[in-house]
Design a protein around this motif. Sequence first.
Motif, PDB file in Angstrom:
ATOM      1  N   LEU A  19      -1.393   7.757   3.955  1.00 21.36           N
ATOM      2  CA  LEU A  19      -2.499   6.803   4.044  1.00 21.36           C
ATOM      3  C   LEU A  19      -3.662   7.402   4.814  1.00 21.36           C
ATOM      4  O   LEU A  19      -3.521   8.402   5.520  1.00 21.36           O
ATOM      5  CB  LEU A  19      -2.045   5.512   4.738  1.00 21.36           C
ATOM      6  CG  LEU A  19      -0.827   4.789   4.166  1.00 21.36           C
ATOM      7  CD1 LEU A  19      -0.523   3.551   4.994  1.00 21.36           C
ATOM      8  CD2 LEU A  19      -1.050   4.433   2.704  1.00 21.36           C
ATOM      9  N   LEU A  58       0.827  -1.202   0.000  1.00 19.07           N
ATOM     10  CA  LEU A  58       0.000   0.000   0.000  1.00 19.07           C
ATOM     11  C   LEU A  58       0.868   1.263   0.000  1.00 19.07           C
ATOM     12  O   LEU A  58       0.635   2.192  -0.771  1.00 19.07           O
ATOM     13  CB  LEU A  58      -0.923  -0.006   1.222  1.00 19.07           C
ATOM     14  CG  LEU A  58      -1.960   1.109   1.315  1.00 19.07           C
ATOM     15  CD1 LEU A  58      -2.962   1.017   0.169  1.00 19.07           C
ATOM     16  CD2 LEU A  58      -2.690   1.052   2.665  1.00 19.07           C
ATOM     17  N   THR A  59       1.874   1.319   0.864  1.00 21.50           N
ATOM     18  CA  THR A  59       2.690   2.528   0.970  1.00 21.50           C
ATOM     19  C   THR A  59       3.547   2.755  -0.271  1.00 21.50           C
ATOM     20  O   THR A  59       3.864   3.897  -0.603  1.00 21.50           O
ATOM     21  CB  THR A  59       3.589   2.472   2.218  1.00 21.50           C
ATOM     22  OG1 THR A  59       4.382   1.281   2.179  1.00 21.50           O
ATOM     23  CG2 THR A  59       2.756   2.482   3.495  1.00 21.50           C
ATOM     24  N   TYR A  84      -6.409   2.997   2.835  1.00 16.51           N
ATOM     25  CA  TYR A  84      -6.193   3.363   1.437  1.00 16.51           C
ATOM     26  C   TYR A  84      -5.163   4.473   1.306  1.00 16.51           C
ATOM     27  O   TYR A  84      -4.823   5.164   2.287  1.00 16.51           O
ATOM     28  CB  TYR A  84      -7.517   3.793   0.800  1.00 16.51           C
ATOM     29  CG  TYR A  84      -8.209   4.955   1.486  1.00 16.51           C
ATOM     30  CD1 TYR A  84      -8.018   6.267   1.054  1.00 16.51           C
ATOM     31  CD2 TYR A  84      -9.064   4.731   2.574  1.00 16.51           C
ATOM     32  CE1 TYR A  84      -8.643   7.329   1.687  1.00 16.51           C
ATOM     33  CE2 TYR A  84      -9.697   5.787   3.209  1.00 16.51           C
ATOM     34  CZ  TYR A  84      -9.486   7.087   2.768  1.00 16.51           C
ATOM     35  OH  TYR A  84     -10.106   8.129   3.405  1.00 16.51           O
ATOM     36  N   ARG A  85      -4.659   4.632   0.085  1.00 12.37           N
ATOM     37  CA  ARG A  85      -3.772   5.735  -0.218  1.00 12.37           C
ATOM     38  C   ARG A  85      -4.564   7.043  -0.164  1.00 12.37           C
ATOM     39  O   ARG A  85      -5.659   7.125  -0.718  1.00 12.37           O
ATOM     40  CB  ARG A  85      -3.121   5.535  -1.581  1.00 12.37           C
ATOM     41  CG  ARG A  85      -2.158   4.337  -1.595  1.00 12.37           C
ATOM     42  CD  ARG A  85      -1.463   4.170  -2.926  1.00 12.37           C
ATOM     43  NE  ARG A  85      -0.628   5.327  -3.259  1.00 12.37           N
ATOM     44  CZ  ARG A  85       0.599   5.539  -2.778  1.00 12.37           C
ATOM     45  NH1 ARG A  85       1.140   4.664  -1.930  1.00 12.37           N
ATOM     46  NH2 ARG A  85       1.287   6.602  -3.150  1.00 12.37           N
ATOM     47  N   ASP A 125      -3.936   0.100  -3.992  1.00 10.65           N
ATOM     48  CA  ASP A 125      -4.576   1.355  -3.610  1.00 10.65           C
ATOM     49  C   ASP A 125      -5.345   1.252  -2.303  1.00 10.65           C
ATOM     50  O   ASP A 125      -5.564   2.267  -1.633  1.00 10.65           O
ATOM     51  CB  ASP A 125      -5.558   1.786  -4.705  1.00 10.65           C
ATOM     52  CG  ASP A 125      -4.844   2.093  -6.015  1.00 10.65           C
ATOM     53  OD1 ASP A 125      -4.095   3.079  -6.051  1.00 10.65           O
ATOM     54  OD2 ASP A 125      -5.041   1.337  -6.988  1.00 10.65           O
ATOM     55  N   VAL A 126      -5.766   0.046  -1.952  1.00 13.73           N
ATOM     56  CA  VAL A 126      -6.648  -0.111  -0.801  1.00 13.73           C
ATOM     57  C   VAL A 126      -6.681  -1.571  -0.369  1.00 13.73           C
ATOM     58  O   VAL A 126      -6.441  -2.480  -1.181  1.00 13.73           O
ATOM     59  CB  VAL A 126      -8.083   0.361  -1.172  1.00 13.73           C
ATOM     60  CG1 VAL A 126      -8.669  -0.502  -2.277  1.00 13.73           C
ATOM     61  CG2 VAL A 126      -9.018   0.392   0.035  1.00 13.73           C
ATOM     62  N   TYR A 127      -6.958  -1.803   0.906  1.00 14.42           N
ATOM     63  CA  TYR A 127      -7.309  -3.142   1.379  1.00 14.42           C
ATOM     64  C   TYR A 127      -8.120  -3.001   2.652  1.00 14.42           C
ATOM     65  O   TYR A 127      -8.128  -1.945   3.289  1.00 14.42           O
ATOM     66  CB  TYR A 127      -6.076  -4.029   1.577  1.00 14.42           C
ATOM     67  CG  TYR A 127      -5.244  -3.767   2.822  1.00 14.42           C
ATOM     68  CD1 TYR A 127      -5.391  -4.553   3.961  1.00 14.42           C
ATOM     69  CD2 TYR A 127      -4.289  -2.756   2.849  1.00 14.42           C
ATOM     70  CE1 TYR A 127      -4.609  -4.340   5.091  1.00 14.42           C
ATOM     71  CE2 TYR A 127      -3.505  -2.536   3.967  1.00 14.42           C
ATOM     72  CZ  TYR A 127      -3.676  -3.331   5.091  1.00 14.42           C
ATOM     73  OH  TYR A 127      -2.904  -3.110   6.212  1.00 14.42           O
TER      74      TYR A 127
END
Length: 298
Positions: free
Chosen positions: A116, A76-77, A236-237, A82-84
Amino acid sequence: RTLTPLNAFLRTAFGLIALASSMLALAAPPFNVGSKRFTESYILGEIVKQTAQSAGEATATHHQGLGNTAIVLNALTTGSIDVYAEYTGTIAKEILKLDAVPSIAELNARLAPMGLAAGVALGFNNTYALAMRGDDARRANIARLSDLEAHPELRLGLSQEFIGRADGWPGLKRAYDLPFDTPRGLDHGLAYEALAGNQVDAIDIYSTDAKVDKYRLAVLDDDRHYFPRYDAVLLYRADLPQRLPKTWAALAKLENTIDDASMRRMNAAAELEGKDFAAIAAAFLARQRGLSVDAATP
């Protein structure tokens, strides 16, 4: 053979249509969803992916079972996903190394330097709990964890992880002044069968475990609020809502759509009935839209 002018025109037209479709597909920005290596994460990943795809703004892909928290967080970073779906307790304790689980606003203030954000509370809390056989709990009038203090005769079957965690058995025993010695550890995968087989009287569970309903267990109320909240949210970002506004608007509609019982049923559909994660997610989303769902879906 020689093409007629009409056939030549049609072939060219179909070719241009196919090319235009391919170009549109290539032009659609990617949207990458991640998940960890356990049933609930796979199902939530599919729900997020299919919801995003339905917005028609991006091409959604679900990268299943990337690994543990550290691995998925790194994806993610670094922008690989983009998301989980994550849990507030995990964000607070494992990612941010906090002692308690603060509000979403405070979590986001601490996540901001990482680029985030957390949001879209899905509606369920997958935390630790203790459970008993439903009939036994009703017969002994045990509904809350504090009720256990009056029943030192009960046999506990606790997982090794729960016994060893500071926020597991040691703290629970102190918080409720429980009259039990530390039991010998029991493998979590065998605990439900041991309880059903009358080998133990109470076990530790996760509140959305698939087998809770199968064995008709009574989940004891944490009336002193010992266990931290592990509310499911989207991690998410931070630029996602601006980068893909239609996709984000679709995801925002998932807020408070999944309660504990619904998540247990979906987990059971996968683990006990062998249903496909994507099909389970599609059936859930169809129900949300008020569409008819085939009887074979969960």
